[in-house]
Design a protein around this motif. Sequence first.
Motif, PDB file in Angstrom:
ATOM      1  N   SER A 276       6.520  73.172  35.181  1.00 40.10           N
ATOM      2  CA  SER A 276       5.519  74.033  34.550  1.00 40.10           C
ATOM      3  C   SER A 276       4.120  73.555  34.928  1.00 40.10           C
ATOM      4  N   PRO A 277       3.105  74.330  34.538  1.00 45.39           N
ATOM      5  CA  PRO A 277       1.732  73.848  34.743  1.00 45.39           C
ATOM      6  C   PRO A 277       1.496  72.554  33.956  1.00 45.39           C
ATOM      7  N   ASP A 278       0.376  71.899  34.225  1.00 47.25           N
ATOM      8  CA  ASP A 278       0.038  70.646  33.547  1.00 47.25           C
ATOM      9  C   ASP A 278       0.007  70.817  32.033  1.00 47.25           C
ATOM     10  N   TRP A 279       0.391  69.763  31.344  1.00 46.07           N
ATOM     11  CA  TRP A 279       0.308  69.667  29.895  1.00 46.07           C
ATOM     12  C   TRP A 279      -0.877  68.769  29.546  1.00 46.07           C
ATOM     13  N   GLY A 280      -1.275  68.770  28.291  1.00 43.27           N
ATOM     14  CA  GLY A 280      -2.368  67.922  27.820  1.00 43.27           C
ATOM     15  C   GLY A 280      -1.889  66.927  26.782  1.00 43.27           C
TER      16      GLY A 280
ATOM     17  N   ASN B  35       0.479  66.462  21.689  1.00 46.76           N
ATOM     18  CA  ASN B  35       0.917  67.027  22.958  1.00 46.76           C
ATOM     19  C   ASN B  35       0.449  68.480  22.998  1.00 46.76           C
ATOM     20  N   ILE B  36      -0.114  68.916  24.120  1.00 48.89           N
ATOM     21  CA  ILE B  36      -0.674  70.254  24.220  1.00 48.89           C
ATOM     22  C   ILE B  36       0.010  71.003  25.361  1.00 48.89           C
ATOM     23  N   ALA B  37       0.684  72.099  25.005  1.00 44.52           N
ATOM     24  CA  ALA B  37       1.398  72.920  25.991  1.00 44.52           C
ATOM     25  C   ALA B  37       0.403  73.663  26.881  1.00 44.52           C
ATOM     26  N   PRO B  38       0.831  74.060  28.088  1.00 47.20           N
ATOM     27  CA  PRO B  38      -0.064  74.765  29.005  1.00 47.20           C
ATOM     28  C   PRO B  38      -0.672  76.035  28.409  1.00 47.20           C
ATOM     29  N   TRP B  39      -0.017  76.637  27.426  1.00 49.96           N
ATOM     30  CA  TRP B  39      -0.537  77.860  26.817  1.00 49.96           C
ATOM     31  C   TRP B  39      -1.434  77.570  25.620  1.00 49.96           C
ATOM     32  N   GLY B  40      -1.659  76.261  25.321  1.00 53.63           N
ATOM     33  CA  GLY B  40      -2.614  75.868  24.295  1.00 53.63           C
ATOM     34  C   GLY B  40      -2.017  75.452  22.969  1.00 53.63           C
TER      35      GLY B  40
END
Length: 145
Positions: free
Chosen positions: A100-104, A123-128
């Motif tokens: 998936s795209p990067d996580w935060g 933890n922050i998912a790519p969709w926010g």
Amino acid sequence: MLQSWLTEFQGSEWKGKAELWLDPAGNDVDVSECTLAIKPGVVSYTWAYEGETQTGSFTFDDSGTTWTDSWHQPEPVHCASLSGAWGIFTVQHSYSTPSSPDWGWRSKLSQRPDGSLVLQMTNIAPWGEEGRAVRMVFQRVNLNA
């Protein structure tokens, strides 16, 4: 604020409970003992998972903030400081996942009105969407330092 806080609390040691959430819904928690120590330019901590002690630290210098954690982030990573965030410090970075795209990942240290410290990691998912990952609550043990 961070530098003056680090100076004021340099040499202090803290103990408490760590909470780790691994399930996607954030309902199941793993609890362990934890410690925190404040040294010049470094906030370091310990916690445990499945009986094994883990260590981590935030290092602050002229180039910014570096974070490492033996379980979450064994290789040091540079974190961006979030200006205007509440608390003593708030930093974040992104990390890659294969599918998936990067996580935060965001880490924040706060001090409650009763003097206890709270270290939270999100933890922050790519969709926010943000999910709780870690919370450590500490009480100071060496009040004379």
